[in-house]
Design a protein around this motif. Sequence first.
Motif, PDB file in Angstrom:
ATOM      1  N   VAL A  73       0.992  -0.823   0.125  1.00  8.59           N
ATOM      2  CA  VAL A  73      -0.205   0.307   0.003  1.00  8.59           C
ATOM      3  C   VAL A  73       0.734   1.088  -0.170  1.00  8.59           C
ATOM      4  CG1 VAL A  73      -1.779   1.416   0.932  1.00  8.59           C
ATOM      5  CG2 VAL A  73      -1.884  -1.219   0.987  1.00  8.59           C
ATOM      6  N   LYS A  74       1.290   1.394  -1.274  1.00  5.78           N
ATOM      7  CA  LYS A  74       2.614   3.226  -1.210  1.00  5.78           C
ATOM      8  C   LYS A  74       1.568   3.632  -0.730  1.00  5.78           C
ATOM      9  CE  LYS A  74       4.191   0.891  -5.383  1.00  5.78           C
ATOM     10  NZ  LYS A  74       4.516   1.361  -6.812  1.00  5.78           N
ATOM     11  N   LYS A  75       0.167   4.075  -0.431  1.00  7.37           N
ATOM     12  CA  LYS A  75       0.248   5.366  -0.454  1.00  7.37           C
ATOM     13  C   LYS A  75       0.475   5.868   1.479  1.00  7.37           C
ATOM     14  CE  LYS A  75      -3.985   7.074  -3.617  1.00  7.37           C
ATOM     15  NZ  LYS A  75      -5.246   6.709  -3.267  1.00  7.37           N
ATOM     16  N   ALA A  76      -0.106   4.553   1.857  1.00  5.35           N
ATOM     17  CA  ALA A  76       0.075   4.382   3.401  1.00  5.35           C
ATOM     18  C   ALA A  76       1.839   4.545   3.878  1.00  5.35           C
ATOM     19  CB  ALA A  76       0.478   3.422   4.194  1.00  5.35           C
ATOM     20  N   GLU A  77       2.619   3.714   2.815  1.00  6.39           N
ATOM     21  CA  GLU A  77       4.342   3.928   3.079  1.00  6.39           C
ATOM     22  C   GLU A  77       4.431   5.457   2.596  1.00  6.39           C
ATOM     23  OE1 GLU A  77       5.012  -0.755   0.804  1.00  6.39           O
ATOM     24  OE2 GLU A  77       5.560   1.564  -0.430  1.00  6.39           O
ATOM     25  N   GLU A  78       4.260   6.517   1.757  1.00  6.97           N
ATOM     26  CA  GLU A  78       4.175   7.784   1.501  1.00  6.97           C
ATOM     27  C   GLU A  78       3.674   8.699   2.908  1.00  6.97           C
ATOM     28  OE1 GLU A  78       2.181   8.086  -2.408  1.00  6.97           O
ATOM     29  OE2 GLU A  78       4.134   7.262  -2.966  1.00  6.97           O
ATOM     30  N   LEU A  79       2.970   7.967   3.221  1.00  3.17           N
ATOM     31  CA  LEU A  79       2.179   9.041   4.750  1.00  3.17           C
ATOM     32  C   LEU A  79       3.343   8.865   6.085  1.00  3.17           C
ATOM     33  CD1 LEU A  79       0.087  10.275   6.205  1.00  3.17           C
ATOM     34  CD2 LEU A  79      -0.675   8.247   6.870  1.00  3.17           C
ATOM     35  N   LEU A  80       3.796   7.320   5.561  1.00  3.48           N
ATOM     36  CA  LEU A  80       4.909   7.440   6.957  1.00  3.48           C
ATOM     37  C   LEU A  80       6.076   8.140   6.596  1.00  3.48           C
ATOM     38  CD1 LEU A  80       4.183   3.696   7.522  1.00  3.48           C
ATOM     39  CD2 LEU A  80       2.985   5.698   9.312  1.00  3.48           C
ATOM     40  N   VAL A  81       6.571   7.937   5.600  1.00  2.63           N
ATOM     41  CA  VAL A  81       8.230   8.208   5.341  1.00  2.63           C
ATOM     42  C   VAL A  81       8.222   9.945   5.584  1.00  2.63           C
ATOM     43  CG1 VAL A  81       9.902   8.792   3.814  1.00  2.63           C
ATOM     44  CG2 VAL A  81       8.717   6.789   3.819  1.00  2.63           C
ATOM     45  N   GLY A  82       8.942   9.912   6.504  1.00  6.58           N
ATOM     46  CA  GLY A  82       9.606  11.539   7.021  1.00  6.58           C
ATOM     47  C   GLY A  82       8.609  11.944   7.879  1.00  6.58           C
ATOM     48  N   GLN A  83       7.524  11.945   8.542  1.00  2.25           N
ATOM     49  CA  GLN A  83       7.297  11.911   9.949  1.00  2.25           C
ATOM     50  C   GLN A  83       7.477  10.796  10.759  1.00  2.25           C
ATOM     51  OE1 GLN A  83       3.929  13.989   9.515  1.00  2.25           O
ATOM     52  NE2 GLN A  83       5.405  13.890   6.946  1.00  2.25           N
ATOM     53  N   LYS A  84       7.299  11.670  11.668  1.00  2.49           N
ATOM     54  CA  LYS A  84       8.100  11.421  13.580  1.00  2.49           C
ATOM     55  C   LYS A  84       6.658  10.233  13.063  1.00  2.49           C
ATOM     56  CE  LYS A  84       9.666  13.452  18.017  1.00  2.49           C
ATOM     57  NZ  LYS A  84      10.575  14.880  17.900  1.00  2.49           N
ATOM     58  N   VAL A  85       6.593   9.434  14.863  1.00  2.00           N
ATOM     59  CA  VAL A  85       6.485   8.210  14.962  1.00  2.00           C
ATOM     60  C   VAL A  85       5.166   9.141  15.856  1.00  2.00           C
ATOM     61  CG1 VAL A  85       6.482   6.292  16.484  1.00  2.00           C
ATOM     62  CG2 VAL A  85       7.792   6.349  14.251  1.00  2.00           C
ATOM     63  N   SER A  86       4.484   8.309  15.425  1.00  2.00           N
ATOM     64  CA  SER A  86       3.144   8.793  17.015  1.00  2.00           C
ATOM     65  C   SER A  86       1.812   7.521  16.549  1.00  2.00           C
ATOM     66  CB  SER A  86       2.080   9.807  16.500  1.00  2.00           C
ATOM     67  OG  SER A  86       2.024  10.286  15.505  1.00  2.00           O
ATOM     68  N   GLU A  87       1.276   7.959  18.392  1.00  5.13           N
ATOM     69  CA  GLU A  87      -0.106   6.548  17.857  1.00  5.13           C
ATOM     70  C   GLU A  87      -0.622   7.236  16.362  1.00  5.13           C
ATOM     71  OE1 GLU A  87      -1.621   5.142  20.997  1.00  5.13           O
ATOM     72  OE2 GLU A  87      -0.167   3.963  21.876  1.00  5.13           O
ATOM     73  N   LYS A  88      -1.128   8.736  16.838  1.00  2.00           N
ATOM     74  CA  LYS A  88      -2.210   9.937  15.546  1.00  2.00           C
ATOM     75  C   LYS A  88      -1.802   8.656  13.905  1.00  2.00           C
ATOM     76  CE  LYS A  88      -3.939  13.831  14.524  1.00  2.00           C
ATOM     77  NZ  LYS A  88      -4.328  14.887  15.324  1.00  2.00           N
ATOM     78  N   LEU A  89      -0.467   8.597  13.868  1.00  2.00           N
ATOM     79  CA  LEU A  89       0.334   8.327  12.424  1.00  2.00           C
ATOM     80  C   LEU A  89      -0.226   7.010  12.413  1.00  2.00           C
ATOM     81  CD1 LEU A  89       2.084   9.335   9.973  1.00  2.00           C
ATOM     82  CD2 LEU A  89       3.654   8.616  11.017  1.00  2.00           C
ATOM     83  N   PHE A  90       0.030   6.134  13.274  1.00  2.00           N
ATOM     84  CA  PHE A  90       0.226   5.201  13.142  1.00  2.00           C
ATOM     85  C   PHE A  90      -1.224   4.651  12.159  1.00  2.00           C
ATOM     86  CE2 PHE A  90       4.331   3.675  15.054  1.00  2.00           C
ATOM     87  CZ  PHE A  90       4.712   4.213  13.960  1.00  2.00           C
ATOM     88  N   GLU A  91      -2.107   5.022  13.228  1.00  2.00           N
ATOM     89  CA  GLU A  91      -3.790   5.035  12.907  1.00  2.00           C
ATOM     90  C   GLU A  91      -4.697   5.669  11.335  1.00  2.00           C
ATOM     91  OE1 GLU A  91      -8.006   7.094  15.105  1.00  2.00           O
ATOM     92  OE2 GLU A  91      -6.353   7.087  16.284  1.00  2.00           O
TER      93      GLU A  91
ATOM     94  N   ALA B  10      -2.230   5.518   9.270  1.00  2.00           N
ATOM     95  CA  ALA B  10      -1.664   5.269   8.061  1.00  2.00           C
ATOM     96  C   ALA B  10      -2.999   3.220   8.057  1.00  2.00           C
ATOM     97  CB  ALA B  10      -0.940   4.128   8.493  1.00  2.00           C
ATOM     98  N   GLY B  11      -3.715   3.144   9.031  1.00  2.00           N
ATOM     99  CA  GLY B  11      -4.752   1.272   9.298  1.00  2.00           C
ATOM    100  C   GLY B  11      -5.979   2.106   8.348  1.00  2.00           C
ATOM    101  N   LYS B  12      -6.270   3.466   8.308  1.00  2.00           N
ATOM    102  CA  LYS B  12      -7.515   4.164   8.046  1.00  2.00           C
ATOM    103  C   LYS B  12      -6.609   4.264   6.015  1.00  2.00           C
ATOM    104  CE  LYS B  12      -9.570   6.572  11.479  1.00  2.00           C
ATOM    105  NZ  LYS B  12     -10.150   5.588  11.996  1.00  2.00           N
ATOM    106  N   ILE B  13      -6.045   4.528   5.982  1.00  2.00           N
ATOM    107  CA  ILE B  13      -4.986   4.779   4.550  1.00  2.00           C
ATOM    108  C   ILE B  13      -5.637   2.419   3.783  1.00  2.00           C
ATOM    109  CG2 ILE B  13      -3.294   4.681   2.649  1.00  2.00           C
ATOM    110  CD1 ILE B  13      -2.348   7.328   3.970  1.00  2.00           C
ATOM    111  N   VAL B  14      -4.497   1.927   4.454  1.00  2.00           N
ATOM    112  CA  VAL B  14      -5.432   0.611   4.139  1.00  2.00           C
ATOM    113  C   VAL B  14      -6.732   0.281   4.173  1.00  2.00           C
ATOM    114  CG1 VAL B  14      -4.385  -2.171   4.303  1.00  2.00           C
ATOM    115  CG2 VAL B  14      -2.958   0.419   5.192  1.00  2.00           C
ATOM    116  N   SER B  15      -7.337   0.415   4.831  1.00  2.00           N
ATOM    117  CA  SER B  15      -8.947   0.285   5.037  1.00  2.00           C
ATOM    118  C   SER B  15      -9.817   1.008   4.015  1.00  2.00           C
ATOM    119  CB  SER B  15      -9.573   0.331   5.869  1.00  2.00           C
ATOM    120  OG  SER B  15      -9.695   1.979   6.401  1.00  2.00           O
ATOM    121  N   GLN B  16      -9.239   2.189   3.475  1.00  2.00           N
ATOM    122  CA  GLN B  16      -9.568   2.697   2.527  1.00  2.00           C
ATOM    123  C   GLN B  16      -9.864   2.107   1.175  1.00  2.00           C
ATOM    124  OE1 GLN B  16     -12.345   4.947   2.794  1.00  2.00           O
ATOM    125  NE2 GLN B  16     -12.613   4.574   4.630  1.00  2.00           N
ATOM    126  N   GLU B  17      -8.052   1.823   1.285  1.00  2.00           N
ATOM    127  CA  GLU B  17      -7.942   1.180   0.184  1.00  2.00           C
ATOM    128  C   GLU B  17      -8.339  -0.360  -0.342  1.00  2.00           C
ATOM    129  OE1 GLU B  17      -4.422   1.129  -2.720  1.00  2.00           O
ATOM    130  OE2 GLU B  17      -5.052   2.583  -2.226  1.00  2.00           O
TER     131      GLU B  17
END
Length: 293
Positions: A230-248, A250-257
């Motif tokens: 899921v490239k959209k989720a990968e692109e969201l993560l790169v360059g961002q600081k780790v956080s539960e909000k970020l990972f949440e 990413a999960g929504k992007i995968v489900s929408q995909e």
Amino acid sequence: MFQYNYERAKTIQEVCETLKKYNGHVGIVAGGTDIMVQIREKDQRWKDMECLLDISYLKKELGYIKEEGQEIHIGALNTHTELENSQIIRKYLPFLSEACSTVGSPQIRNRGTIGGSICNASPAADPLTPLIAADAEIIIVGLNGERRKALVDFYIGKGKVDLGEGEFVKGFVVQKFPEGIVTKFGKLGRRKALAISRLNVSVALKIDGAGVITFARMAPGCIFATPDKVKKAEELLVGQKVSEKLFEAAGKIVSQEMIGRTGVRWSTQYKQPAVEGIVEETLIEAAKKAVSR
């Protein structure tokens, strides 16, 4: 009851010749943990099978796990137990070791092979998503020699794989990840043991000293018709600081995909929150692993 011949190949050449002889009406058996159950249950994919071809005698040729420079080579006849316990796999592809450790029972892991798991073309195959996340290539051999292709392109439809006349899978090649990558496999089954995945996901992350993600790979299982990252989720993560909000997110992007590719189905009400949860949880576990290194 299906009626068929039984033949045993002693060389790779014999495998190819037998496949051609029966013009594709062949079932290959190595561990037998999938095909023998399917035959017993009269699975219609085998209704026209004329020959059951045993390739288990090729263990010496197709049971390798080895390093070649920046590549990891994995033979099709390695069992799940062998991959789980391999020091090479644990060092360079730990999420593949994790995935193989969750397959069925100890008896199934001791008999079932990685080649059989991949060629069975089930989206629920646990070892599939780490190989997809790692951009693995598949080695296909036939009477005209060998060819390689991206594993993600091996699947050409639901339950269908790209094997021509006289061809079968010899093994897999994976490039070593860059230094500092951590991996994690997550699985959701109906119970903790002996469960076929309802959902799974494999992730690979690199996190710098400031807590910023500099590398991300993610491959979910059981949600697409054919496996993919899921490239959209990968692109969201790169360059961002780790956080539960970020990972949440990413999960929504995968489900929408998932919904975008397969549409809204009867299972979506269950799968949408489930896939979001398993992605978020697995990313959190991967981040904890990275921080603890």
